[in-house]
Design an enzyme around this catalytic site. Structure first.
Site, PDB file in Angstrom:
ATOM      1  N   GLY A  66       0.765  -1.287   0.092  1.00  0.00           N
ATOM      2  CA  GLY A  66      -0.002   0.085   0.095  1.00  0.00           C
ATOM      3  C   GLY A  66       1.052   1.213   0.077  1.00  0.00           C
ATOM      4  O   GLY A  66       2.083   1.085   0.096  1.00  0.00           O
ATOM      5  N   GLN A 113       2.501  10.013   1.920  1.00  0.00           N
ATOM      6  CA  GLN A 113       3.903   9.465   2.107  1.00  0.00           C
ATOM      7  C   GLN A 113       4.752   9.686   0.736  1.00  0.00           C
ATOM      8  O   GLN A 113       5.906   9.920   0.929  1.00  0.00           O
ATOM      9  CB  GLN A 113       3.880   7.936   2.248  1.00  0.00           C
ATOM     10  CG  GLN A 113       3.206   7.355   3.417  1.00  0.00           C
ATOM     11  CD  GLN A 113       3.114   5.763   3.153  1.00  0.00           C
ATOM     12  OE1 GLN A 113       2.120   5.190   2.547  1.00  0.00           O
ATOM     13  NE2 GLN A 113       4.155   5.040   3.736  1.00  0.00           N
ATOM     14  N   CYS A 125       5.875  -0.308   7.517  1.00  0.00           N
ATOM     15  CA  CYS A 125       5.478   0.945   6.793  1.00  0.00           C
ATOM     16  C   CYS A 125       6.863   1.285   5.751  1.00  0.00           C
ATOM     17  O   CYS A 125       7.958   1.137   6.492  1.00  0.00           O
ATOM     18  CB  CYS A 125       5.270   1.968   7.987  1.00  0.00           C
ATOM     19  SG  CYS A 125       4.752   3.534   7.138  1.00  0.00           S
ATOM     20  N   LEU A 126       6.410   1.751   4.772  1.00  0.00           N
ATOM     21  CA  LEU A 126       7.626   1.927   3.772  1.00  0.00           C
ATOM     22  C   LEU A 126       8.101   3.438   4.357  1.00  0.00           C
ATOM     23  O   LEU A 126       9.346   3.936   4.015  1.00  0.00           O
ATOM     24  CB  LEU A 126       6.928   2.168   2.460  1.00  0.00           C
ATOM     25  CG  LEU A 126       6.327   0.951   1.541  1.00  0.00           C
ATOM     26  CD1 LEU A 126       5.903   1.395   0.354  1.00  0.00           C
ATOM     27  CD2 LEU A 126       7.490  -0.008   1.677  1.00  0.00           C
ATOM     28  N   HIS A 186      -4.452   1.097   7.918  1.00  0.00           N
ATOM     29  CA  HIS A 186      -2.922   1.496   7.923  1.00  0.00           C
ATOM     30  C   HIS A 186      -3.054   2.826   7.165  1.00  0.00           C
ATOM     31  O   HIS A 186      -2.338   3.867   7.425  1.00  0.00           O
ATOM     32  CB  HIS A 186      -2.121   0.579   7.713  1.00  0.00           C
ATOM     33  CG  HIS A 186      -0.457   1.180   7.668  1.00  0.00           C
ATOM     34  ND1 HIS A 186       0.557   0.596   8.574  1.00  0.00           N
ATOM     35  CD2 HIS A 186       0.196   1.949   6.770  1.00  0.00           C
ATOM     36  CE1 HIS A 186       1.764   1.142   8.209  1.00  0.00           C
ATOM     37  NE2 HIS A 186       1.499   1.846   7.054  1.00  0.00           N
ATOM     38  N   GLU A 187      -3.584   2.772   5.629  1.00  0.00           N
ATOM     39  CA  GLU A 187      -3.415   3.994   4.781  1.00  0.00           C
ATOM     40  C   GLU A 187      -4.284   5.178   5.385  1.00  0.00           C
ATOM     41  O   GLU A 187      -3.852   6.126   5.017  1.00  0.00           O
ATOM     42  CB  GLU A 187      -3.718   3.315   3.396  1.00  0.00           C
ATOM     43  CG  GLU A 187      -2.568   2.146   2.899  1.00  0.00           C
ATOM     44  CD  GLU A 187      -1.150   2.360   3.069  1.00  0.00           C
ATOM     45  OE1 GLU A 187      -0.899   3.347   2.986  1.00  0.00           O
ATOM     46  OE2 GLU A 187      -0.680   1.363   3.229  1.00  0.00           O
ATOM     47  N   HIS A 214      -2.379   7.102   7.772  1.00  0.00           N
ATOM     48  CA  HIS A 214      -1.545   8.205   6.851  1.00  0.00           C
ATOM     49  C   HIS A 214      -2.412   9.246   6.523  1.00  0.00           C
ATOM     50  O   HIS A 214      -1.734  10.325   6.680  1.00  0.00           O
ATOM     51  CB  HIS A 214      -0.816   7.419   5.886  1.00  0.00           C
ATOM     52  CG  HIS A 214       0.501   6.553   5.990  1.00  0.00           C
ATOM     53  ND1 HIS A 214       1.353   6.961   6.757  1.00  0.00           N
ATOM     54  CD2 HIS A 214       0.531   5.187   5.727  1.00  0.00           C
ATOM     55  CE1 HIS A 214       2.280   5.892   6.936  1.00  0.00           C
ATOM     56  NE2 HIS A 214       1.672   5.064   6.170  1.00  0.00           N
TER      57      HIS A 214
HETATM   58  O1  K1U Z   1       1.841   2.479   3.914  1.00  0.00           O
HETATM   59  C1  K1U Z   1       2.938   1.989   4.099  1.00  0.00           C
HETATM   60  O2  K1U Z   1       3.914   2.397   4.466  1.00  0.00           O
HETATM   61  C2  K1U Z   1       2.853   0.327   3.054  1.00  0.00           C
HETATM   62  C3  K1U Z   1       3.165  -0.578   4.041  1.00  0.00           C
HETATM   63  C4  K1U Z   1       1.434  -1.147   4.197  1.00  0.00           C
HETATM   64  C5  K1U Z   1       1.020  -2.163   5.502  1.00  0.00           C
HETATM   65  C6  K1U Z   1       1.923  -3.329   5.591  1.00  0.00           C
HETATM   66  C7  K1U Z   1       1.575  -4.052   6.405  1.00  0.00           C
HETATM   67  C8  K1U Z   1       0.434  -4.204   7.334  1.00  0.00           C
HETATM   68  C9  K1U Z   1      -0.237  -2.860   7.149  1.00  0.00           C
HETATM   69  C10 K1U Z   1       0.145  -1.829   5.929  1.00  0.00           C
HETATM   70  C11 K1U Z   1       3.635  -1.695   3.434  1.00  0.00           C
HETATM   71  O3  K1U Z   1       3.518  -2.363   2.397  1.00  0.00           O
HETATM   72  S1  K1U Z   1       5.021  -2.347   4.223  1.00  0.00           S
HETATM   73  C12 K1U Z   1       5.937  -3.509   3.652  1.00  0.00           C
HETATM   74  C13 K1U Z   1       5.304  -4.744   3.363  1.00  0.00           C
HETATM   75  O4  K1U Z   1       5.172  -5.133   2.052  1.00  0.00           O
HETATM   76  C14 K1U Z   1       4.673  -5.644   4.228  1.00  0.00           C
HETATM   77  C15 K1U Z   1       4.919  -5.929   5.628  1.00  0.00           C
HETATM   78  C16 K1U Z   1       4.386  -6.422   6.502  1.00  0.00           C
HETATM   79  C17 K1U Z   1       3.401  -7.328   6.117  1.00  0.00           C
HETATM   80  C18 K1U Z   1       2.929  -7.443   4.846  1.00  0.00           C
HETATM   81  C19 K1U Z   1       3.426  -6.550   3.935  1.00  0.00           C
HETATM   82 ZN    ZN Z   2       2.922   3.414   6.277  1.00  0.00          ZN
END
Ligand code: K1U
Ligand code: ZN
Length: 169
Positions: free
Chosen positions: A46, A51, A92-93, A134-135, A138
């Protein structure tokens, strides 16, 4: 298409509250394409416009294995949340390398515009429901580390500042 720089915690711009998108025009469509490319390149599931330092209510997501099922939410609103919640591991990225548990609704229903400006209602559970929450945080200027204890959050903040200082050298 273009890769966009992702703001890193503790950048204060991550705490900006996003404004509604007024029209789904060519500028927004270009932003969507750029955000998708940026999310896929960063291997995220996401990305919120916040971001990439654009403070408008726009989210892109793709939780599919094949990375071919993009979901675009413009001006999303939560219309229903399940009674049940669970602790989910999140990343989170904007906080690379940090993963921790956050309590989220198991399922949500969200109404939004899609990339064509058409109203949609999306029912989500599991990882997609977690990602939507989560998004949407943000877009409200909230980063997932703010759910953690002040002790953990301060440690993460220091780690991020150190990593960014070292990268700049
Ligand atoms: O919003 C962001 O920073 C993106 C984030 C979204 C997210 C990941 C995990 C749970 C909720 C929201 C990411 O994509 S982090 C990287 C990722 O691919 C990931 C990390 C943990 C679990 C699954 C994916
Ligand atoms: Zn995030």
């Amino acid at each position: 298409m273009a890769l966009l720089p992702i703001l890193r915690y503790p950048d204060s711009r991550l705490h900006t509250v996003a404004k509604p998108v007024s029209t789904v025009d060519a500028r927004i469509k270009t932003l969507i394409a750029d955000m998708l490319q940026t999310m896929y390149e960063a291997k995220g599931i996401g990305l919120a416009a916040t971001q990439v330092d654009v403070h408008e209510r726009l989210i892109v997501m793709d939780v599919s294995e094949e990375r071919d099922q993009a979901i675009i939410l413009i001006n999303p609103q939560l219309v229903w949340t399940s009674a049940e919640t669970h602790l989910n591991e999140e990343g989170c990225l904007s906080v690379p390398g940090i993963y921790d548990g956050v309590e989220r609704f198991d399922a949500v229903t969200v109404s939004a515009l899609d990339e064509h400006g058409t109203s949609r209602v999306l029912q989500a559970e599991d990882l997609l429901a977690v990602c939507i929450q989560h998004e949407m945080d943000h877009l409200m200027g909230k980063v997932f580390v703010e759910y953690l204890s002040p002790l953990k959050r301060n440690r993460i903040k220091k780690k991020m500042i150190k990593a960014q200082r070292e990268e700049a050298q």
